[in-house]
Design a protein around this motif. Structure first.
Motif, PDB file in Angstrom:
ATOM      1  N   ASP A 197       0.733  77.011 -39.479  1.00 24.40           N
ATOM      2  CA  ASP A 197       0.844  75.786 -38.683  1.00 24.40           C
ATOM      3  C   ASP A 197       0.054  74.654 -39.329  1.00 24.40           C
ATOM      4  O   ASP A 197       0.517  73.510 -39.367  1.00 24.40           O
ATOM      5  CB  ASP A 197       0.364  76.034 -37.243  1.00 24.40           C
ATOM      6  N   ASP A 198      -1.162  74.940 -39.835  1.00 22.54           N
ATOM      7  CA  ASP A 198      -1.966  73.920 -40.501  1.00 22.54           C
ATOM      8  C   ASP A 198      -1.254  73.363 -41.724  1.00 22.54           C
ATOM      9  O   ASP A 198      -1.232  72.152 -41.947  1.00 22.54           O
ATOM     10  CB  ASP A 198      -3.346  74.493 -40.913  1.00 22.54           C
ATOM     11  N   GLU A 199      -0.666  74.240 -42.523  1.00 27.98           N
ATOM     12  CA  GLU A 199       0.047  73.805 -43.731  1.00 27.98           C
ATOM     13  C   GLU A 199       1.247  72.937 -43.348  1.00 27.98           C
ATOM     14  O   GLU A 199       1.505  71.922 -43.994  1.00 27.98           O
ATOM     15  CB  GLU A 199       0.536  75.019 -44.540  1.00 27.98           C
ATOM     16  N   LEU A 200       1.968  73.336 -42.335  1.00 30.08           N
ATOM     17  CA  LEU A 200       3.131  72.561 -41.923  1.00 30.08           C
ATOM     18  C   LEU A 200       2.735  71.181 -41.394  1.00 30.08           C
ATOM     19  O   LEU A 200       3.437  70.206 -41.635  1.00 30.08           O
ATOM     20  CB  LEU A 200       3.924  73.321 -40.861  1.00 30.08           C
ATOM     21  N   ARG A 201       1.595  71.080 -40.687  1.00 30.41           N
ATOM     22  CA  ARG A 201       1.117  69.783 -40.192  1.00 30.41           C
ATOM     23  C   ARG A 201       0.740  68.881 -41.351  1.00 30.41           C
ATOM     24  O   ARG A 201       0.981  67.680 -41.332  1.00 30.41           O
ATOM     25  CB  ARG A 201      -0.060  69.974 -39.238  1.00 30.41           C
ATOM     26  N   ARG A 202       0.151  69.451 -42.375  1.00 29.62           N
ATOM     27  CA  ARG A 202      -0.241  68.648 -43.550  1.00 29.62           C
ATOM     28  C   ARG A 202       0.977  68.082 -44.271  1.00 29.62           C
ATOM     29  O   ARG A 202       0.925  66.998 -44.859  1.00 29.62           O
ATOM     30  CB  ARG A 202      -1.042  69.490 -44.531  1.00 29.62           C
ATOM     31  N   LEU A 203       2.065  68.809 -44.263  1.00 27.42           N
ATOM     32  CA  LEU A 203       3.274  68.351 -44.947  1.00 27.42           C
ATOM     33  C   LEU A 203       3.969  67.246 -44.181  1.00 27.42           C
ATOM     34  O   LEU A 203       4.695  66.464 -44.752  1.00 27.42           O
ATOM     35  CB  LEU A 203       4.245  69.527 -45.164  1.00 27.42           C
ATOM     36  N   ASP A 204       3.768  67.184 -42.868  1.00 27.95           N
ATOM     37  CA  ASP A 204       4.397  66.131 -42.054  1.00 27.95           C
ATOM     38  C   ASP A 204       3.719  64.870 -42.371  1.00 27.95           C
ATOM     39  O   ASP A 204       3.772  63.844 -42.552  1.00 27.95           O
ATOM     40  CB  ASP A 204       4.267  66.427 -40.564  1.00 27.95           C
TER      41      ASP A 204
END
Length: 149
Positions: free
Chosen positions: A142-149
């Motif tokens: 989830d953290d990685e996906l938030r960073r990509l947004d």
């Protein structure tokens, strides 16, 4: 209608075969008769024995013999080994049946193996809820996906 087509095809194909039997050519018989010296067909052999057999065949064709009559005379002189194809009786019948049997057995074995292989596989699990992630791994994802947004 199909039966009529099959009969017509059989008649059309039988006529050339009968013509070949009644009026053989040297080229035809060269591939069906073996040289007794080098054990190859007459078309591949240039031995003196092969040349004599070719001359014999030409004389017999000139005399009006059929293909069967010429072959019978050659077998009477040289034995059944003079013919390129094995006889369709006795032990020679194995040369005709073994390849067919091998193909059939191989096909059945291949079909059975394919059937077993297709039955042994487990069905793919549904994607929803199929995988349970470790809570720590899920948090990192989830953290990685938030960073990509």
């Amino acid at each position: 209608m199909r039966a009529l087509l099959v009969v017509a095809a059989a008649i059309a194909l039988a006529a050339p075969a009968l013509g070949s039997e009644r009026n053989p050519t040297l080229n035809e018989l060269e591939g069906e008769v073996m040289c007794p010296i080098c054990h190859t067909t007459l078309s591949e052999s240039s031995s003196p024995a092969a040349q004599r057999i070719k001359a014999f065949i030409v004389r017999r064709i000139g005399a009006g013999d059929t293909k069967s009559e010429i072959k019978r005379k050659l077998v009477a002189d040289f034995g059944p080994a003079i013919l390129a194809e094995p006889p369709k009786k006795g032990f020679g019948l194995l040369a005709w049946l073994l390849p067919i049997g091998g193909i059939l057995i191989g096909g059945v074995a291949l079909g059975f193996a394919a059937w077993r292989w297709s039955r042994a596989r487990e069905p793919a699990p549904a994607l929803a809820g199929a995988f349970v992630l470790d809570p720590e791994l899920e948090r990192r994802l989830d953290d990685e996906l938030r960073r990509l947004d």
